[in-house]
Every structure is written in structure tokens, then in C-alpha cells.
Design a protein around this motif. Structure first.
Motif, mmCIF file in Angstrom:
data_model
loop_
_atom_site.group_PDB
_atom_site.id
_atom_site.type_symbol
_atom_site.label_atom_id
_atom_site.label_comp_id
_atom_site.label_asym_id
_atom_site.label_seq_id
_atom_site.Cartn_x
_atom_site.Cartn_y
_atom_site.Cartn_z
ATOM 1 N N GLN A 258 -24.031 -8.088 -37.125
ATOM 2 C CA GLN A 258 -22.637 -7.720 -37.369
ATOM 3 C C GLN A 258 -22.499 -6.380 -38.081
ATOM 4 O OE1 GLN A 258 -20.374 -10.214 -36.141
ATOM 5 N NE2 GLN A 258 -22.371 -10.828 -35.383
ATOM 6 N N ASP A 319 -24.179 -13.344 -37.696
ATOM 7 C CA ASP A 319 -22.841 -13.906 -37.577
ATOM 8 C C ASP A 319 -22.606 -15.074 -38.528
ATOM 9 O OD1 ASP A 319 -24.648 -15.404 -36.129
ATOM 10 O OD2 ASP A 319 -23.479 -15.450 -34.281
ATOM 11 N N PRO A 356 -16.018 -14.531 -36.099
ATOM 12 C CA PRO A 356 -17.292 -15.242 -35.905
ATOM 13 C C PRO A 356 -17.392 -15.924 -34.549
ATOM 14 C CG PRO A 356 -16.337 -15.744 -38.058
ATOM 15 C CD PRO A 356 -15.291 -15.031 -37.285
ATOM 16 N N ARG A 360 -20.206 -12.206 -31.160
ATOM 17 C CA ARG A 360 -21.444 -12.271 -30.372
ATOM 18 C C ARG A 360 -21.148 -12.273 -28.882
ATOM 19 N NH1 ARG A 360 -26.409 -16.569 -31.093
ATOM 20 N NH2 ARG A 360 -26.083 -16.003 -33.290
#
Length: 402
Positions: A258, A319, A356, A360
Motif C-alpha cells: 500500500q 493491506d 482495504p 489489491r
């Protein structure tokens, strides 16, 4: 643009209903994932709890009197294979020896019992810290639906513990400075999340907290040295190049990271540029904390700003570490409900709340790293809040419809 600027669609009803729908979907997905597992191996071919296997294997080795082997890839991996078979992938252990103190009791119980106790204990500590930050009328669904809960639980990771330590420390800076320092010092087990703490404490002249943090960190390091000797520290130092390689060579996966560093690498930027960008970001975050203290010395935004700056400063940020993001989000929501939202603030809150869940996916599927700019926007809105002194406790979700 008006929709983004004012976000009038996010009224009280939607702010209560949408998190409950997200929470129900998260719980349902988790249950399906668990039920579909065979022999503790999930549909992705990994043990349930994934990264917790690293902690559990380190505990087993330590309890056997082989603490230094937690940093030996062959020995550590062999302990993991003994639990779930020879096909299990390796879960690395990059943590300094003080973390072995935390891991030590994990293997006293069977793996899945230990995993449940680990998540329950650290998750409860996280919940208590968040509840104290948001006040007694905190809407539980909004908190529990925050996707970082599911991400961290699914990995069996220590995101709950790290967030509880930093969040509680930031909350107790004024009332319990020594306890806050002890909390911050305990982060010696994950030093990449403590980069901004000394800067924030110096800028706010919190010398008691600074000293307590130094004593806490030193005591934990000394305890690990006295318990397991020089060999465990030598093993950790010898294994540290692997941690650097994991960061620089995509061994963890830049889409999972991140940080600004990972964003540059994901966009095929050279290694030198990634380090320069990360360094510049960390300096900017530190400057924001110093500027905030000059503008509003020890004001209500001090703790939330520290947490947001912490997330920006570290190059090694995954994450599940976004559990920390809940603290500045709770602060912004509380302040917005009490004193009104700034233009675009509600939109940033929604984006950061869902980060979150989406980061990804977008990074891995579209090469679109959104984490760093979203966290930076969160820090911006925290820092620009008008001085108002200590903020009173308030419910996260207003009772009004808008």
C-alpha cells in the motif's frame, strides 16, 4: 463534480444500511471460505489463517529451544510443512526478536484453536481502542464492516495488534503519557510502523512519552536477548536481506503493498525512483506533523494525523496494516457530524473506508495503485481541520437523515 464535492447521497440512512449489507456479505464470504476448506487448506491452496502459520511455526521452534531457527528459512519452512504437508508455501518471518515474546505461547494450543484465540484477543484490543476513540455510541456495524477487519482476519495477521498499540497510544497521549509511550515502544516488533512516532513526539514536546517509548523498546529488546541470547539476534540480522529482497523484487507482490514505493514499482518505475518517492513522501508526512503542531499545538487532530502519517511513511505496508486507517476515519466522521464536512471530505471518507477491499483488486487487475493517494488525502483532511481542542465523544453515525 457536485456529487463528489457534497456527497449528499450519503445520508444517515445509507450510512447505517450500507455497512450492514457489507458486513453481512463479509461474514457470508468468510463462512463459505471456511466451510469449503479441506483439511485446513482453503480454496487457494493455503492454510486458513495463511500468515499465522509463520507465527505458529516460530512459536513451536522457540518452545523447542530453537528460537534462532525462526530466522532459518529451511528450519522454519520445515516446521510449517510438518503442520500442513509438504506442498504448503513458505510464510516468512521478518520480525525482530521481541516479536518472539508475543508469539511464544501460540503453539501451546492446536493451530486452529490458537488462531481463533489470537484473532479474538487482538481483535478485541483493536475494538476497545476504536470504541474509545469514537465514543460509547459507536455503531458496531460501521466498525466491523470496515474491510480491513476481514483482510486481517483472513491472513491471521497482527494488524489488529499494531493498530491497537498505535491507536491507543495516540488516544492516551494527553491523559496517560507514560502508558502511551509504553504502547509506542512495543512497536519495536514492527519498526516500520513506528517511523513517525519520534518525530510526532518531538514536535509536540512530549518528552515523558518519548522516554517511556524508548524504555519500553529497549526493555523488550533486552528481554529477548537475555531469554534467547545473541544467536537469535544474529539470526535476525542475517535474515534481514531476505526482507529487503521481498520489498525490492516483488516477492510479496507490489499489488498487495500500500506504499508509495510499491506504487512506483507497480507502474514499472526504477528502484531508485521508488526509494526517492518513498523518502519524499515520508518527509512530507513528517512536515505535516510538524506544521500541525505549529498550527494547533497538541490539538484534537494530533493522534489521527500521526496514524495517517505512519501509513504514508513506511515502504513495507500491506493491506492488512490498513486496520490503522480506521482511526483517522473515525476522527473525520466524528468531526464532520459535529461541525460539518468540508467539500470532498465525505467522498474521501467513503473511498478510504473501502480502500482495504478495493486496493489489491485495482492494483493487481488494472495496475492502478490508489492506496497512497487515498491515505494522503485522509491526512490532508485531518490536518486541515480547524483547531477545536479535544473533541468530545460522538456517535459515528448520526441519527439524522442527512
Amino acid at each position: 463534480m457536485a456529487t463528489l464535492r457534497d456527497a449528499e447521497w450519503l445520508n444517515g440512512t445509507r450510512a447505517r444500511v450500507y455497512p450492514r449489507l457489507l458486513l453481512a456479505a463479509s461474514v457470508g464470504l468468510a463462512l463459505i471460505w471456511i466451510v469449503a476448506a479441506r483439511g485446513g487448506i482453503d480454496l487457494a491452496g493455503k492454510p486458513l489463517g495463511t500468515d499465522f502459520l509463520s507465527f505458529f511455526a516460530a512459536s513451536e521452534l522457540t518452545l523447542q529451544g530453537r528460537a534462532a531457527d525462526a530466522y532459518d528459512v529451511a528450519a522454519h519452512w520445515a516446521a510449517q510443512k510438518a503442520l500442513f504437508g509438504p506442498a504448503v508455501g513458505y510464510s516468512a518471518f521478518f520480525y525482530p526478536p521481541p516479536y518472539l515474546i508475543v508469539c511464544l505461547p501460540l503453539a501451546l494450543a492446536p493451530y486452529f484453536v490458537s488462531l481463533i484465540v489470537w484473532l479474538a484477543a487482538t481483535g478485541y484490543a483493536y475494538w476497545r481502542a476504536l470504541r474509545a476513540c469514537a465514543g460509547p455510541r459507536l455503531d458496531a456495524a460501521v466498525l466491523l464492516a470496515f474491510p480491513a477487519f476481514l483482510v486481517n482476519a483472513g491472513h491471521g495477521q497482527n494488524g489488529f495488534l499494531s493498530a491497537a498499540l498505535i491507536g491507543a497510544g495516540a488516544l492516551w497521549l494527553e491523559r496517560r503519557p507514560i502508558v502511551a509511550g509504553l504502547m509506542f515502544g512495543a512497536l519495536v516488533y514492527k519498526p516500520q510502523l513506528a517511523l513517525m512516532i519520534p518525530i510526532a513526539l518531538i514536535a509536540s514536546r512530549r518528552w515523558t512519552t518519548f522516554a517511556a517509548a524508548a524504555v519500553s523498546a529497549a526493555a523488550l529488546c533486552a528481554a529477548s536477548y537475555l531469554t534467547w541470547g545473541e544467536a537469535v539476534w544474529r539470526g535476525f540480522l542475517d535474515a534481514s536481506p531476505l526482507a529487503r529482497a521481498a520489498l525490492e523484487r516483488h516477492l510479496v507482490g507490489d499489488e498487495k503493498m500500500q506504499s508509495v514505493f510499491a506504487a512506483v514499482r507497480l507502474l514499472h518505475g526504477p528502484l531508485a525512483l521508488a526509494y526517492c518517492a518513498q523518502g519524499a513522501t515520508a518527509l512530507a508526512a513528517a512536515a505535516a506533523l510538524i506544521w500541525l503542531q505549529r498550527r494547533d499545538f497538541r490539538g484534537s487532530s494530533e493522534g489521527p494525523a500521526l496514524v495517517a502519517a505512519t501509513l504514508l511513511a513506511s515502504p513495507f505496508l500491506l493491506d492488512y496494516d490498513l486496520t490503522l486507517l480506521a482511526f483517522p476515519l473515525v476522527y473525520l466522521a466524528r468531526e464532520g457530524l459535529e461541525r460539518g464536512f468540508a467539500p470532498y471530505e465525505k467522498s474521501v471518507l467513503v473511498l478510504a473506508y473501502l480502500l482495504p477491499l478495493a486496493s489489491r483488486i485495482l492494483a493487481g487487475g488494472l495496475d492502478l495503485p490508489i492506496a497512497a493517494p487515498t491515505i494522503a488525502a485522509t491526512l490532508y483532511f485531518v490536518a486541515r481541520r480547524r483547531p477545536a481542542g479535544p473533541a468530545p465523544a460522538a456517535p459515528l453515525i448520526a441519527s439524522a437523515e442527512s
